[in-house]
Design a protein around this motif. Structure first.
Motif, PDB file in Angstrom:
ATOM      1  N   ALA A  79       1.397 -10.957  -4.839  1.00  0.00           N
ATOM      2  CA  ALA A  79       2.020 -11.607  -3.686  1.00  0.00           C
ATOM      3  C   ALA A  79       1.848 -10.745  -2.437  1.00  0.00           C
ATOM      4  CB  ALA A  79       3.509 -11.835  -3.954  1.00  0.00           C
ATOM      5  N   ASP A  80       1.965 -11.382  -1.288  1.00  0.00           N
ATOM      6  CA  ASP A  80       1.961 -10.682   0.009  1.00  0.00           C
ATOM      7  C   ASP A  80       0.762  -9.746   0.141  1.00  0.00           C
ATOM      8  OD1 ASP A  80       4.533 -11.850   0.564  1.00  0.00           O
ATOM      9  OD2 ASP A  80       5.424 -10.284  -0.703  1.00  0.00           O
TER      10      ASP A  80
ATOM     11  N   ARG B 131       6.452  -2.967  -3.729  1.00  0.00           N
ATOM     12  CA  ARG B 131       5.315  -2.914  -2.808  1.00  0.00           C
ATOM     13  C   ARG B 131       4.403  -1.755  -3.199  1.00  0.00           C
ATOM     14  NH1 ARG B 131       2.802  -6.676   0.025  1.00  0.00           N
ATOM     15  NH2 ARG B 131       2.255  -6.075   2.128  1.00  0.00           N
ATOM     16  N   PHE B 132       3.113  -2.071  -3.361  1.00  0.00           N
ATOM     17  CA  PHE B 132       2.124  -1.080  -3.753  1.00  0.00           C
ATOM     18  C   PHE B 132       1.037  -0.959  -2.703  1.00  0.00           C
ATOM     19  CE2 PHE B 132       3.881  -2.420  -7.828  1.00  0.00           C
ATOM     20  CZ  PHE B 132       4.042  -1.224  -8.491  1.00  0.00           C
ATOM     21  N   VAL B 133       0.440   0.224  -2.658  1.00  0.00           N
ATOM     22  CA  VAL B 133      -0.740   0.491  -1.855  1.00  0.00           C
ATOM     23  C   VAL B 133      -1.882   0.707  -2.835  1.00  0.00           C
ATOM     24  CG1 VAL B 133      -1.804   2.052  -0.189  1.00  0.00           C
ATOM     25  CG2 VAL B 133       0.664   1.600  -0.078  1.00  0.00           C
ATOM     26  N   VAL B 134      -2.962  -0.049  -2.657  1.00  0.00           N
ATOM     27  CA  VAL B 134      -4.135   0.059  -3.516  1.00  0.00           C
ATOM     28  C   VAL B 134      -5.290   0.551  -2.654  1.00  0.00           C
ATOM     29  CG1 VAL B 134      -5.710  -1.174  -5.043  1.00  0.00           C
ATOM     30  CG2 VAL B 134      -3.298  -1.876  -4.917  1.00  0.00           C
ATOM     31  N   LEU B 135      -5.842   1.697  -3.028  1.00  0.00           N
ATOM     32  CA  LEU B 135      -6.938   2.315  -2.281  1.00  0.00           C
ATOM     33  C   LEU B 135      -8.209   2.201  -3.109  1.00  0.00           C
ATOM     34  CD1 LEU B 135      -4.990   5.530  -1.207  1.00  0.00           C
ATOM     35  CD2 LEU B 135      -5.303   3.431   0.119  1.00  0.00           C
ATOM     36  N   LEU B 136      -9.136   1.370  -2.653  1.00  0.00           N
ATOM     37  CA  LEU B 136     -10.397   1.174  -3.353  1.00  0.00           C
ATOM     38  C   LEU B 136     -11.362   2.290  -2.976  1.00  0.00           C
ATOM     39  CD1 LEU B 136      -8.993  -1.683  -3.075  1.00  0.00           C
ATOM     40  CD2 LEU B 136     -11.270  -2.622  -3.319  1.00  0.00           C
ATOM     41  N   ARG B 137     -12.115   2.757  -3.947  1.00  0.00           N
ATOM     42  CA  ARG B 137     -13.079   3.836  -3.677  1.00  0.00           C
ATOM     43  C   ARG B 137     -14.437   3.250  -3.331  1.00  0.00           C
ATOM     44  NH1 ARG B 137     -16.683   7.676  -4.359  1.00  0.00           N
ATOM     45  NH2 ARG B 137     -16.092   9.833  -4.625  1.00  0.00           N
ATOM     46  N   GLY B 138     -15.029   3.763  -2.238  1.00  0.00           N
ATOM     47  CA  GLY B 138     -16.416   3.463  -1.912  1.00  0.00           C
ATOM     48  C   GLY B 138     -16.690   2.052  -1.423  1.00  0.00           C
ATOM     49  N   VAL B 139     -15.705   1.377  -0.876  1.00  0.00           N
ATOM     50  CA  VAL B 139     -15.905   0.001  -0.420  1.00  0.00           C
ATOM     51  C   VAL B 139     -16.327  -0.015   1.050  1.00  0.00           C
ATOM     52  CG1 VAL B 139     -14.736  -2.181   0.044  1.00  0.00           C
ATOM     53  CG2 VAL B 139     -14.329  -0.975  -2.097  1.00  0.00           C
ATOM     54  N   ASN B 140     -17.399  -0.724   1.321  1.00  0.00           N
ATOM     55  CA  ASN B 140     -17.953  -0.900   2.669  1.00  0.00           C
ATOM     56  C   ASN B 140     -18.356   0.418   3.333  1.00  0.00           C
ATOM     57  OD1 ASN B 140     -17.638  -3.625   2.282  1.00  0.00           O
ATOM     58  ND2 ASN B 140     -15.769  -3.768   3.461  1.00  0.00           N
ATOM     59  N   VAL B 141     -18.524   1.453   2.523  1.00  0.00           N
ATOM     60  CA  VAL B 141     -19.071   2.710   3.021  1.00  0.00           C
ATOM     61  C   VAL B 141     -20.120   3.268   2.068  1.00  0.00           C
ATOM     62  CG1 VAL B 141     -17.043   3.384   4.354  1.00  0.00           C
ATOM     63  CG2 VAL B 141     -17.208   4.088   1.976  1.00  0.00           C
ATOM     64  N   GLY B 142     -20.092   2.856   0.809  1.00  0.00           N
ATOM     65  CA  GLY B 142     -20.989   3.444  -0.176  1.00  0.00           C
ATOM     66  C   GLY B 142     -21.856   2.437  -0.898  1.00  0.00           C
TER      67      GLY B 142
ATOM     68  N   GLY C 188     -11.238  -1.081   2.176  1.00  0.00           N
ATOM     69  CA  GLY C 188     -10.616  -1.090   0.866  1.00  0.00           C
ATOM     70  C   GLY C 188      -9.207  -0.561   0.813  1.00  0.00           C
ATOM     71  N   ASN C 189      -8.394  -0.945   1.775  1.00  0.00           N
ATOM     72  CA  ASN C 189      -6.985  -0.576   1.787  1.00  0.00           C
ATOM     73  C   ASN C 189      -6.183  -1.862   1.624  1.00  0.00           C
ATOM     74  OD1 ASN C 189      -7.474   2.262   2.715  1.00  0.00           O
ATOM     75  ND2 ASN C 189      -8.303   1.154   4.455  1.00  0.00           N
ATOM     76  N   VAL C 190      -5.408  -1.939   0.551  1.00  0.00           N
ATOM     77  CA  VAL C 190      -4.687  -3.168   0.238  1.00  0.00           C
ATOM     78  C   VAL C 190      -3.208  -2.866   0.043  1.00  0.00           C
ATOM     79  CG1 VAL C 190      -4.497  -5.103  -1.372  1.00  0.00           C
ATOM     80  CG2 VAL C 190      -6.734  -4.064  -0.942  1.00  0.00           C
ATOM     81  N   LEU C 191      -2.388  -3.725   0.603  1.00  0.00           N
ATOM     82  CA  LEU C 191      -0.959  -3.722   0.329  1.00  0.00           C
ATOM     83  C   LEU C 191      -0.668  -4.994  -0.453  1.00  0.00           C
ATOM     84  CD1 LEU C 191       0.192  -2.791   3.931  1.00  0.00           C
ATOM     85  CD2 LEU C 191       0.343  -1.307   1.938  1.00  0.00           C
ATOM     86  N   LEU C 192       0.134  -4.883  -1.512  1.00  0.00           N
ATOM     87  CA  LEU C 192       0.481  -6.062  -2.294  1.00  0.00           C
ATOM     88  C   LEU C 192       1.821  -5.849  -2.979  1.00  0.00           C
ATOM     89  CD1 LEU C 192      -0.142  -5.162  -5.458  1.00  0.00           C
ATOM     90  CD2 LEU C 192      -2.480  -5.680  -4.785  1.00  0.00           C
ATOM     91  N   THR C 193       2.401  -6.949  -3.395  1.00  0.00           N
ATOM     92  CA  THR C 193       3.663  -6.913  -4.115  1.00  0.00           C
ATOM     93  C   THR C 193       3.397  -7.344  -5.546  1.00  0.00           C
ATOM     94  OG1 THR C 193       4.877  -7.416  -2.095  1.00  0.00           O
ATOM     95  CG2 THR C 193       6.024  -7.818  -4.178  1.00  0.00           C
ATOM     96  N   ALA C 194       3.986  -6.590  -6.495  1.00  0.00           N
ATOM     97  CA  ALA C 194       3.751  -6.879  -7.913  1.00  0.00           C
ATOM     98  C   ALA C 194       4.902  -6.344  -8.748  1.00  0.00           C
ATOM     99  CB  ALA C 194       2.452  -6.227  -8.368  1.00  0.00           C
TER     100      ALA C 194
END
Length: 173
Positions: free
Chosen positions: A32-33, A2-13, A41-47
């Protein structure tokens, strides 16, 4: 894993992404998931793989599917839990914002943590695990603070992203 993916500048910049489109693109790319939390821009996913390979692949998917210069910080859910548990201050969130600045290179948060001229009545920083910088600032002073101004510079655009501690707790819930 399980990973946490933090996108920079999404929907704010200026970069606007619909979270359902983001989930669809990442699912189509083989993750997955896939879950998004809030619209920033906060994503949880399985890889399979490690943090570096997930980062490289997710950035490529975002660039291809959404046509922007995408930068993300990726960490395992376990590492995020370690970061949240290590937050060093008890904070009255009505008075001060508790933030965590994440870095994909470690250098960026070290530089931000070494800034001179911080007014302790306004903000304070402390290094944390996994290349993070803990930062606390008086409400209303975030953008005008020393760290706020410095972290907004172009030099940090591709390597850092900042999240409120409350958002990070939601990612772990």
């Amino acid at each position: 894993m399980r990973f946490v993916v933090l996108l920079r500048g999404v929907n704010v910049g200026g970069v606007r992404l619909v979270m359902s489109d983001l989930r669809s693109a990442l699912t189509a790319a083989g993750y997955a998931d896939v879950t998004t939390v809030l619209a920033s821009g906060n994503v949880l996913l399985t890889a399979d793989g490690d943090e570096a390979s997930v980062r490289s692949d997710v950035e490529a998917v975002l660039r291809r599917e959404f046509g922007y210069d995408a930068w993300v910080v990726v960490l395992t859910a376990d590492r995020l839990a370690e970061v949240v548990a290590a937050y060093p201050w008890q904070t009255d969130e009505e008075v001060r914002h508790p933030y965590v600045i994440f870095s994909s290179d470690g250098r960026s948060t070290a530089e931000l943590g070494a800034l001179d001229g911080l007014d302790p009545a306004v903000e304070r920083t402390a290094p944390g695990p996994h290349h993070v910088l803990f930062w606390e600032v008086v409400r209303g002073d975030t953008l005008g603070s020393v760290v706020g101004k410095a972290s907004a510079k172009a030099a940090y655009k591709s390597t850092t992203t900042t999240r409120n501690l409350r958002t990070l707790r939601r990612l772990l819930a």
